[in-house]
Design a protein around this motif. Structure first.
Motif, mmCIF file in Angstrom:
data_model
loop_
_atom_site.group_PDB
_atom_site.id
_atom_site.type_symbol
_atom_site.label_atom_id
_atom_site.label_comp_id
_atom_site.label_asym_id
_atom_site.label_seq_id
_atom_site.Cartn_x
_atom_site.Cartn_y
_atom_site.Cartn_z
ATOM 1 N N GLY A 79 0.797 -1.215 0.000
ATOM 2 C CA GLY A 79 0.000 0.000 0.000
ATOM 3 C C GLY A 79 0.828 1.261 0.000
ATOM 4 O O GLY A 79 2.048 1.250 0.156
ATOM 5 N N VAL A 80 0.132 2.381 -0.181
ATOM 6 C CA VAL A 80 0.776 3.694 -0.178
ATOM 7 C C VAL A 80 1.469 3.948 1.152
ATOM 8 O O VAL A 80 2.597 4.441 1.197
ATOM 9 N N GLY A 81 0.793 3.634 2.260
ATOM 10 C CA GLY A 81 1.358 3.907 3.580
ATOM 11 C C GLY A 81 2.641 3.139 3.839
ATOM 12 O O GLY A 81 3.602 3.687 4.403
ATOM 13 N N GLU A 82 2.675 1.886 3.436
ATOM 14 C CA GLU A 82 3.871 1.076 3.622
ATOM 15 C C GLU A 82 5.046 1.656 2.836
ATOM 16 O O GLU A 82 6.174 1.750 3.342
ATOM 17 N N GLU A 83 4.779 2.050 1.591
ATOM 18 C CA GLU A 83 5.841 2.624 0.766
ATOM 19 C C GLU A 83 6.279 3.989 1.302
ATOM 20 O O GLU A 83 7.477 4.293 1.359
ATOM 21 N N MET A 84 5.320 4.799 1.715
ATOM 22 C CA MET A 84 5.648 6.125 2.218
ATOM 23 C C MET A 84 6.492 6.061 3.479
ATOM 24 O O MET A 84 7.466 6.812 3.649
ATOM 25 N N SER A 85 6.143 5.162 4.373
ATOM 26 C CA SER A 85 6.901 5.048 5.619
ATOM 27 C C SER A 85 8.324 4.558 5.347
ATOM 28 O O SER A 85 9.287 5.075 5.938
ATOM 29 N N ALA A 86 8.468 3.585 4.464
ATOM 30 C CA ALA A 86 9.807 3.104 4.125
ATOM 31 C C ALA A 86 10.627 4.195 3.456
ATOM 32 O O ALA A 86 11.808 4.390 3.771
ATOM 33 N N LEU A 87 10.010 4.924 2.533
ATOM 34 C CA LEU A 87 10.710 6.024 1.865
ATOM 35 C C LEU A 87 11.158 7.078 2.874
ATOM 36 O O LEU A 87 12.295 7.549 2.847
ATOM 37 N N SER A 88 10.259 7.424 3.782
ATOM 38 C CA SER A 88 10.553 8.476 4.754
ATOM 39 C C SER A 88 11.715 8.100 5.661
ATOM 40 O O SER A 88 12.639 8.892 5.874
ATOM 41 N N ILE A 89 11.683 6.886 6.208
ATOM 42 C CA ILE A 89 12.728 6.506 7.160
ATOM 43 C C ILE A 89 14.070 6.337 6.463
ATOM 44 O O ILE A 89 15.123 6.671 7.026
ATOM 45 N N ILE A 90 14.077 5.851 5.237
ATOM 46 C CA ILE A 90 15.344 5.652 4.531
ATOM 47 C C ILE A 90 15.954 6.985 4.116
ATOM 48 O O ILE A 90 17.126 7.265 4.383
ATOM 49 N N GLN A 91 15.165 7.860 3.487
ATOM 50 C CA GLN A 91 15.749 9.119 3.050
ATOM 51 C C GLN A 91 16.036 10.058 4.216
ATOM 52 O O GLN A 91 16.870 10.971 4.085
ATOM 53 N N ALA A 92 15.427 9.819 5.376
ATOM 54 C CA ALA A 92 15.742 10.628 6.559
ATOM 55 C C ALA A 92 17.213 10.512 6.940
ATOM 56 O O ALA A 92 17.764 11.404 7.592
ATOM 57 N N ASN A 93 17.853 9.438 6.521
ATOM 58 C CA ASN A 93 19.270 9.257 6.828
ATOM 59 C C ASN A 93 20.183 10.133 5.978
ATOM 60 O O ASN A 93 21.407 10.099 6.142
ATOM 61 N N LEU A 94 19.597 10.951 5.108
ATOM 62 C CA LEU A 94 20.348 11.956 4.359
ATOM 63 C C LEU A 94 20.278 13.326 5.023
ATOM 64 O O LEU A 94 20.764 14.304 4.466
ATOM 65 N N ILE A 95 19.687 13.394 6.209
ATOM 66 C CA ILE A 95 19.430 14.696 6.825
ATOM 67 C C ILE A 95 20.704 15.503 7.056
ATOM 68 O O ILE A 95 20.696 16.738 6.967
ATOM 69 N N SER A 96 21.811 14.846 7.310
ATOM 70 C CA SER A 96 23.061 15.574 7.535
ATOM 71 C C SER A 96 23.668 16.095 6.240
ATOM 72 O O SER A 96 24.621 16.891 6.275
ATOM 73 N N LYS A 97 23.119 15.692 5.103
ATOM 74 C CA LYS A 97 23.652 16.093 3.802
ATOM 75 C C LYS A 97 22.932 17.311 3.227
ATOM 76 O O LYS A 97 23.327 17.811 2.172
#
Length: 464
Positions: A379-397
């Protein structure tokens, strides 16, 4: 937003058919590599946006198909604005802009005619968050000269400020905007948290203290209710008919997330005021329930529905918002970094392993980040949550969100949403007395659903 567990026959059949056909080619993720994170994010963004059909002939621009509610499309567009910011990938920018503008209404306030009969304050706020993110991240402004991202966020703020309700419970927003909708007598944390966050972010962006005053007013009201515990647990909501004295003790990731983002925004706006450091630290402490010790203490779980697999179509997306707002908090309140980053990293690693479902070449994302075996959820929610947590690891960039006097380009209208136009920095609406017109409110549960939830097996086990 609703808590009903409505079922989509097509999605249910898809999940049932694909469960047990696990493909062991999970998304590859090396958290030490910026390119690896961007590549994983690109794969998931494509999968998530494949659910959106609004850019196809004959479909409604800005809406996700059933069973998804209107608000989640706004949340999805917000996620894609952050995707662009983290990765520099402009592939979806035109689709995002088109979708947001299609749902603003003639009054430019995210009250479109196709939603106004059922729209709640929290629904409207998630679209405002997308506009606010666009302003803060310098997402390309619309080509329309009569619209700006900042003014759209200001319009929603002004309308919700006019709905502040004081006849019962001493203040706060209702869940529902209109009295004919179930939940009109419910004041909940997500709607008030959204208003708190929006006011705090507007204060930081514009430098207008009156936005901050509204944020403080909202937080003071929350603390006067049983919705916030001394340990900073954020409960779902209260019923106005018993004068808001009996909280519904369900906890959701997005509730504490929206208050965390608001508190860290005020901490940043006030140059480190000890009050907002205390509240930010309290919110961080309150997030611990969503990182169970049984999972190692750093993997995020939607504890109210995930363990017993009872999440509806809204709730799988909630982790996306906590992930997003925790990441930004590390920039706005740098003291939080040591607490937050291990959680973002461990959860991202778990999410990538869960993105191993048979559809999408064995990279469909599931829901349970504590296991590498795909759980069969799609579903959309599953994909959105995975996308959010993974790309959050670019926050220092990436640099922190801009402000009007530090790089921001979006031009606002402080009277947006009031039926007038004023480009001057003065803001009479914000300083006027609050009326009782258009009173509205907040919540995720309806009266019908509450009783069933409180009698559930989850509550008996979690409550103990």
């Amino acid at each position: 937003m609703l808590l009903f567990n409505s079922r989509s026959p097509c999605l249910a059949l898809l999940a049932t058919t694909l469960t047990g056909t696990q493909v062991a080619s999970a998304i590859q993720l090396d958290l030490s590599s910026t390119q690896s994170i961007k590549s994983a994010a690109s794969t998931i963004a494509h999968s998530m946006m494949s659910y959106y059909k609004g850019n196809l002939t004959g479909q409604t621009v800005g809406l996700l198909p059933q069973p998804y509610y209107w608000w989640e499309a706004g949340a999805m567009f917000d996620q894609m604005i952050h995707y662009w910011y983290y990765t520099g990938d402009e592939t979806y920018n035109d689709v995002v802009t088109q979708g947001l503008l299609a749902q603003i209404s003639p009054d430019k306030d995210f009250m479109p005619s196709n939603q106004t009969l059922t729209e709640g304050n929290d629904d409207q706020a998630f679209w405002a968050f997308a506009a606010m993110s666009a302003a803060e991240l310098n997402f390309p402004e619309p080509s329309r000269k009569d619209v700006s991202w900042l003014a759209l966020a200001q319009a929603v703020f002004n309308e919700q400020a006019s709905r502040w309700e004081t006849t019962r419970c001493g203040g706060g927003l209702r869940w529902q905007i209109f009295s004919w909708n179930k939940g009109y007598e419910y004041k909940n944390s997500i709607s008030n948290g959204c208003f708190f966050q929006l006011a705090a972010r507007l204060a930081r962006y514009t430098g207008n203290q009156t936005y901050a005053d509204w944020a403080i007013k909202t937080w003071d009201w929350m603390e006067s209710t049983p919705l916030v515990t001394p340990q900073y647990n954020i409960y779902d909501g209260v019923d106005m008919r018993d004068n808001c004295t009996k909280p519904i003790p369900l906890e959701w990731t997005y509730n504490i997330g929206t208050f965390l983002m608001g508190a860290s925004s005020l901490y940043n706006y006030t140059d480190g005021d000890p009050t907002w450091r205390r509240v930010t630290e309290g919110m961080l402490n309150g997030t611990k329930v969503f990182f169970p010790a049984s999972l190692g203490g750093n993997i995020m779980q939607e504890v109210a529905c995930e363990p017993q697999q009872s999440c509806n179509y809204d709730q799988p997306s909630f982790k996306a918002y906590l992930s997003r707002w925790m990441a930004v908090t590390t920039q706005l309140a740098p003291f939080s970094k040591d607490f937050i980053m291990p959680k973002l990293q461990a959860s991202a690693a778990g999410a990538a392993k869960q993105c191993s479902g048979a559809p999408n070449g064995g990279k469909t994302c599931g829901r349970t980040w504590n296991t590498a075996t795909w759980d069969g959820k799609v579903g959309v929610g599953e994909e959105m949550s995975a996308l959010s947590i993974i790309q959050a690891n670019l926050i220092s960039k990436v640099p922190p969100p801009v402000t009007a006097d530090k790089g921001g380009t979006s031009q606002g209208d402080p009277l947006a949403g009031t039926g007038t136009s004023n480009s001057q920095p003065s803001d009479p609406l914000l300083t006027r007395s609050i009326t009782m017109g258009d009173r509205a409110g907040a919540g995720i549960l309806t009266t019908i659903v509450l009783g069933g939830l409180l009698g559930s097996t989850w509550w008996m086990s979690f409550g103990s």
